[in-house]
Design an enzyme around this catalytic site. Structure first.
Site, short mmCIF file in Angstrom:
data_model
loop_
_atom_site.label_atom_id
_atom_site.label_comp_id
_atom_site.label_asym_id
_atom_site.label_seq_id
_atom_site.Cartn_x
_atom_site.Cartn_y
_atom_site.Cartn_z
N ASP A 29 0.87 -1.18 0.00
CA ASP A 29 0.00 0.00 0.00
C ASP A 29 0.91 1.22 0.00
OD1 ASP A 29 -1.71 2.17 0.85
OD2 ASP A 29 -3.12 0.67 1.60
N ILE A 30 0.68 2.18 -0.90
CA ILE A 30 1.55 3.36 -0.96
C ILE A 30 1.17 4.41 0.10
CG2 ILE A 30 2.26 3.04 -3.36
CD1 ILE A 30 0.24 5.33 -4.06
N GLU A 88 -12.38 2.62 -0.74
CA GLU A 88 -11.41 3.51 -1.38
C GLU A 88 -11.28 3.29 -2.88
OE1 GLU A 88 -9.69 0.75 0.52
OE2 GLU A 88 -10.85 1.55 2.17
N HIS A 93 -10.35 -5.84 -2.29
CA HIS A 93 -8.99 -6.00 -1.79
C HIS A 93 -8.99 -6.27 -0.29
CE1 HIS A 93 -9.95 -1.69 -1.64
NE2 HIS A 93 -9.09 -1.56 -0.66
N HIS A 95 -6.54 -5.86 3.10
CA HIS A 95 -5.39 -5.20 3.71
C HIS A 95 -4.74 -6.18 4.68
CE1 HIS A 95 -6.43 -0.93 2.66
NE2 HIS A 95 -7.65 -1.45 2.62
#
Length: 130
Positions: A29-30, A88, A93, A95
């Site tokens: 994750d950026i 988001e 997805h 995390h």
């Protein structure tokens, strides 16, 4: 229009890739909550995780487990936390977040900042554990 995650899978947008196979893709994750915060996605673009067909969803969790075990070895933590929010980006997805405490998975916390070199080093540490 493809999601940003589909563009990452297709190589149109760079990422700090951890692993991939024919169905799934994992990358850092950026905007991480913790060092090693990783996203696991199906390559097939599906907006809502509970709309993924059973076999693909089950396989996604097995793939995520492999990444979580590598994270656990690469990044010192008490546990690897799992979160599914899905608000988001319109692409399902998971995390995976190394945790020292429950507060580490609070998405209201400030995001960490890393340089390109630091992200690459973190990704390499995790990949070495796969």
């Amino acid at each position: 229009m493809p999601s940003i995650f589909s563009k990452i899978v297709n190589g149109e947008i760079p990422s700090y890739k951890i692993a991939e196979d024919e169905n799934y893709f994992a990358f850092l994750d950026i905007n991480p909550l913790q060092e090693g915060h990783t996203l696991v996605i199906p390559k097939k673009e599906v907006d809502y995780i509970f709309d993924i067909e059973d076999d693909l969803l089950a396989g996604m969790m097995v793939f995520a487990r492999k990444i979580a075990k590598a994270l656990d070895k690469a990044i010192p933590s008490k546990r690897v936390g799992v979160a599914v929010l899905g608000l988001e980006v319109p692409h399902a997805h998971i995390h995976l977040i190394p945790l020292q405490s429950e507060g580490d998975i609070n998405f209201s916390n400030p995001k960490l900042k890393f340089t390109n070199e630091e992200f690459m080093a973190i990704a390499d540490k995790i990949k070495k554990e796969l």
